[in-house]
Design a protein around this motif. Structure first.
Motif, PDB file in Angstrom:
ATOM      1  N   GLU A 192       0.915  -1.250  -0.034  1.00 23.66           N
ATOM      2  CA  GLU A 192       0.040  -0.190  -0.074  1.00 23.66           C
ATOM      3  C   GLU A 192       0.729   1.452  -0.026  1.00 23.66           C
ATOM      4  OE1 GLU A 192       0.317  -2.115   2.188  1.00 23.66           O
ATOM      5  OE2 GLU A 192       0.737  -1.125   4.182  1.00 23.66           O
ATOM      6  N   ARG A 193       0.454   2.332  -0.656  1.00 24.33           N
ATOM      7  CA  ARG A 193       1.271   3.506  -0.958  1.00 24.33           C
ATOM      8  C   ARG A 193       0.395   4.606  -0.334  1.00 24.33           C
ATOM      9  NH1 ARG A 193       5.203   3.954  -5.206  1.00 24.33           N
ATOM     10  NH2 ARG A 193       4.872   5.917  -5.548  1.00 24.33           N
ATOM     11  N   LEU A 194       1.233   5.648   0.229  1.00 27.13           N
ATOM     12  CA  LEU A 194       0.432   6.961   0.553  1.00 27.13           C
ATOM     13  C   LEU A 194       1.299   7.987  -0.031  1.00 27.13           C
ATOM     14  CD1 LEU A 194      -1.442   8.544   2.354  1.00 27.13           C
ATOM     15  CD2 LEU A 194       0.326   8.532   4.241  1.00 27.13           C
ATOM     16  N   GLU A 195       1.014   8.960  -1.064  1.00 25.49           N
ATOM     17  CA  GLU A 195       1.626   9.761  -1.891  1.00 25.49           C
ATOM     18  C   GLU A 195       1.363  11.267  -1.216  1.00 25.49           C
ATOM     19  OE1 GLU A 195       1.800   6.852  -5.799  1.00 25.49           O
ATOM     20  OE2 GLU A 195       0.798   9.008  -5.699  1.00 25.49           O
ATOM     21  N   ILE A 196       2.212  11.987  -0.851  1.00 18.75           N
ATOM     22  CA  ILE A 196       2.078  13.424  -0.470  1.00 18.75           C
ATOM     23  C   ILE A 196       2.734  14.264  -1.144  1.00 18.75           C
ATOM     24  CG2 ILE A 196       1.781  15.092   1.542  1.00 18.75           C
ATOM     25  CD1 ILE A 196       0.101  12.695   1.749  1.00 18.75           C
ATOM     26  N   PHE A 197       2.186  15.395  -1.944  1.00 21.25           N
ATOM     27  CA  PHE A 197       2.864  16.231  -2.709  1.00 21.25           C
ATOM     28  C   PHE A 197       2.319  17.629  -2.238  1.00 21.25           C
ATOM     29  CE2 PHE A 197       1.928  12.648  -5.369  1.00 21.25           C
ATOM     30  CZ  PHE A 197       3.158  12.441  -5.963  1.00 21.25           C
ATOM     31  N   GLY A 198       3.488  18.499  -2.014  1.00 17.86           N
ATOM     32  CA  GLY A 198       3.323  20.055  -1.738  1.00 17.86           C
ATOM     33  C   GLY A 198       3.978  20.769  -2.660  1.00 17.86           C
ATOM     34  N   LYS A 199       3.899  22.077  -2.611  1.00 16.89           N
ATOM     35  CA  LYS A 199       4.606  23.093  -3.580  1.00 16.89           C
ATOM     36  C   LYS A 199       6.008  22.860  -3.327  1.00 16.89           C
ATOM     37  CE  LYS A 199       1.601  26.800  -4.867  1.00 16.89           C
ATOM     38  NZ  LYS A 199       1.083  28.047  -4.545  1.00 16.89           N
ATOM     39  N   CYS A 200       6.628  22.364  -2.198  1.00 16.04           N
ATOM     40  CA  CYS A 200       8.149  22.333  -2.062  1.00 16.04           C
ATOM     41  C   CYS A 200       8.472  20.871  -2.143  1.00 16.04           C
ATOM     42  CB  CYS A 200       8.365  23.056  -0.767  1.00 16.04           C
ATOM     43  SG  CYS A 200       7.697  24.620  -0.480  1.00 16.04           S
ATOM     44  N   GLY A 201       8.090  20.009  -2.251  1.00 16.48           N
ATOM     45  CA  GLY A 201       8.371  18.619  -2.216  1.00 16.48           C
ATOM     46  C   GLY A 201       7.266  17.693  -2.033  1.00 16.48           C
ATOM     47  N   SER A 202       7.859  16.356  -1.936  1.00 19.12           N
ATOM     48  CA  SER A 202       6.932  15.134  -2.093  1.00 19.12           C
ATOM     49  C   SER A 202       7.616  14.191  -1.165  1.00 19.12           C
ATOM     50  CB  SER A 202       6.638  14.661  -3.300  1.00 19.12           C
ATOM     51  OG  SER A 202       7.770  14.358  -4.025  1.00 19.12           O
ATOM     52  N   ALA A 203       6.683  12.993  -0.788  1.00 17.13           N
ATOM     53  CA  ALA A 203       6.949  12.016   0.070  1.00 17.13           C
ATOM     54  C   ALA A 203       6.165  10.620  -0.347  1.00 17.13           C
ATOM     55  CB  ALA A 203       7.116  12.225   1.388  1.00 17.13           C
ATOM     56  N   VAL A 204       6.569   9.722  -0.358  1.00 12.90           N
ATOM     57  CA  VAL A 204       6.009   8.497  -0.575  1.00 12.90           C
ATOM     58  C   VAL A 204       6.219   7.379   0.760  1.00 12.90           C
ATOM     59  CG1 VAL A 204       5.529   6.499  -2.118  1.00 12.90           C
ATOM     60  CG2 VAL A 204       5.857   8.772  -2.764  1.00 12.90           C
ATOM     61  N   LEU A 205       5.245   6.873   1.124  1.00 18.33           N
ATOM     62  CA  LEU A 205       5.223   5.868   2.430  1.00 18.33           C
ATOM     63  C   LEU A 205       4.576   4.544   1.790  1.00 18.33           C
ATOM     64  CD1 LEU A 205       6.030   6.204   5.538  1.00 18.33           C
ATOM     65  CD2 LEU A 205       3.314   5.920   5.566  1.00 18.33           C
ATOM     66  N   GLU A 206       5.468   3.376   1.680  1.00 22.90           N
ATOM     67  CA  GLU A 206       5.032   2.291   1.185  1.00 22.90           C
ATOM     68  C   GLU A 206       5.119   1.319   2.190  1.00 22.90           C
ATOM     69  OE1 GLU A 206       5.619   1.502  -3.365  1.00 22.90           O
ATOM     70  OE2 GLU A 206       6.859  -0.218  -2.268  1.00 22.90           O
ATOM     71  N   ALA A 207       3.994   0.643   2.439  1.00 21.76           N
ATOM     72  CA  ALA A 207       3.969  -0.445   3.518  1.00 21.76           C
ATOM     73  C   ALA A 207       4.567   0.277   4.631  1.00 21.76           C
ATOM     74  CB  ALA A 207       4.583  -1.718   2.969  1.00 21.76           C
ATOM     75  N   GLY A 208       4.119   1.289   5.073  1.00 20.68           N
ATOM     76  CA  GLY A 208       4.723   1.989   6.465  1.00 20.68           C
ATOM     77  C   GLY A 208       6.062   2.542   6.221  1.00 20.68           C
ATOM     78  N   LYS A 209       6.962   2.354   5.061  1.00 19.43           N
ATOM     79  CA  LYS A 209       8.145   2.933   5.018  1.00 19.43           C
ATOM     80  C   LYS A 209       8.375   4.125   4.034  1.00 19.43           C
ATOM     81  CE  LYS A 209      10.197  -1.718   6.014  1.00 19.43           C
ATOM     82  NZ  LYS A 209      10.917  -2.649   5.574  1.00 19.43           N
ATOM     83  N   LEU A 210       8.977   5.032   4.395  1.00 20.66           N
ATOM     84  CA  LEU A 210       9.142   6.011   3.578  1.00 20.66           C
ATOM     85  C   LEU A 210      10.300   5.707   2.339  1.00 20.66           C
ATOM     86  CD1 LEU A 210       9.821   8.961   6.182  1.00 20.66           C
ATOM     87  CD2 LEU A 210       8.053   9.008   4.079  1.00 20.66           C
TER      88      LEU A 210
END
Ligand SMILES: NC(=O)c1ccc[n+]([C@@H]2O[C@H](COP(=O)([O-])OP(=O)(O)OC[C@H]3O[C@@H](n4cnc5c(N)ncnc54)[C@H](O)[C@@H]3O)[C@@H](O)[C@H]2O)c1
Length: 346
Positions: free
Chosen positions: A242-260
């Protein structure tokens, strides 16, 4: 040291994770269990070696109980919860809080009226990498949020549904892949992105012979004007993390199976993505998740009880993911965009 005495209602797959977590916590003790049938109660008594009941009212007369943990079929959380709240027991309930908003609201009100603390298990809130992501968003390091996505493209073998007959039913599970599986990651998405303003969705049953959906997608607009899309399934072999993707004006991060697995912020030195999280993923096997994060949530909940502090995932917070999913189902049924706040009778 005073130990909190805990009883669990429901003796199925997830109960062992709670028992393992509780057994490792110094100020907690599992003292009683309750199952819906005398046969299962007997099997649980043999396995766990503690007082076991097959009737919730009898279970609630156990002389030591402080806290009741509800691990029954999702659409049966309310009945047991109302009885426990009335008996003055604090409640920690497995996700989802309930399968619709009417039932969730009855539970939340009963806990308020009886002065007991209600918490809902969303153990992924306690992964170190998720907490790092949330803190960075709150500090504004990603800038104004533009988009947040959650993808829970999982697979379940046919026996998953045939061995627990409530799973995938409307009455027992409240739906399928969204209400049962996707909800973990949707909860994280809502916690980071804030409330949803509207949703347009399509869900369907594509592989498994179940009443609820095993495939679906939704496009959302958040109150903060960001966009988001979510997908959830139990039909997509072999099941991706499972993936959580967060995008902001200054950057982004993806968490996959609880890991960045992705972390980039403009103008900041690259940070090593070190993770101390080993949460596991239920992508193909629901029990491949370990019990470390359940233990972390139990410790937090017991601490909140001891110090009379707020619980992180309390009833109204846990209600938000149910509200979103109910709105998704309604949007799919009506084939149009649905606005939130959403009520079941809307
Ligand atoms: N946090 C997680 O990662 C996670 C993982 C799996 C399940 N869950 C949740 O835990 C709950 C139980 O799921 P499971 O996989 O253990 O299910 P399961 O089918 O393995 O077990 C359910 C148990 O509840 C009992 N039960 C059903 N209806 C009951 C009733 N009316 N009264 C008393 N007992 C009743 C059954 O006899 C069984 O012992 C669900 O709400 C599910 O969403 C959470």
């Amino acid at each position: 040291m005073r130990k909190f005495k805990i009883g669990i209602i429901g003796t199925g797959a997830i109960t062992g994770k709670h028992a393992d977590a509780i057994n490792e916590i110094e100020n907690a003790e599992l003292v009683a269990l309750c199952s819906s049938s005398p046969e299962r109660a007997k099997a649980a008594q043999d396995k766990f070696g503690i007082d076991t009941y097959s009737d919730v009212s009898a279970f609630l007369t156990h002389p030591e109980l402080d806290i009741v943990c509800i691990c029954t079929a999702s659409g049966h959380h309310m009945e047991a919860g109302l009885l426990a709240a009335k008996a003055g027991k604090h409640l920690l309930i497995e996700k989802p809080i309930e399968i619709n908003l009417t039932r969730a609201d009855r539970l939340i009100s009963a806990c308020e009226e009886n002065g007991v603390k209600l918490g809902v298990i969303f153990q992924n809130r306690f992964s170190a990498d998720y907490l790092k992501l949330k803190a960075a968003v709150q500090e504004g390091r990603f800038g104004k949020l533009l988009m947040g996505n959650a993808h829970v493209n999982w697979y379940r073998v046919p026996e998953y549904y045939s061995s627990s007959p409530w799973k995938g039913t409307l009455e027992g599970d409240g739906g399928g892949a969204f209400m049962n599986q996707g909800i973990h990651t949707f909860d994280l998405l809502l916690d980071i992105m804030g409330d949803v303003k509207s949703v347009f969705a399509k869900v369907k049953t594509s592989l498994h012979p179940i009443e609820g959906e095993d495939l679906g997608a939704a496009l959302m607009t958040f109150e903060n004007k960001a966009l988001g899309n979510i997908t959830a399934s139990t039909a997509l072999y072999p099941g991706l993390p499972e993936r959580l993707e967060i995008f902001g004006k200054c950057g982004s991060a993806v968490l996959e199976a609880g890991k960045l697995i992705q972390w980039s912020i403009q103008g900041e030195e690259p940070e090593p993505i070190v993770t101390d999280t080993n949460a596991g993923s239920g992508a193909a096997d629901p029990m491949a998740i370990g019990h470390a994060l359940h233990k972390a949530q139990w410790k937090h909940y017991l601490n909140a009880l001891k110090n009379d502090e707020p619980v992180l995932v309390e009833g109204n917070m846990a209600r938000k993911s149910v509200e979103l999913i109910r709105a998704i189902y309604k949007s799919s049924e009506l084939e149009r965009e649905v606005e939130l706040p959403f009520l079941d009778h809307a």
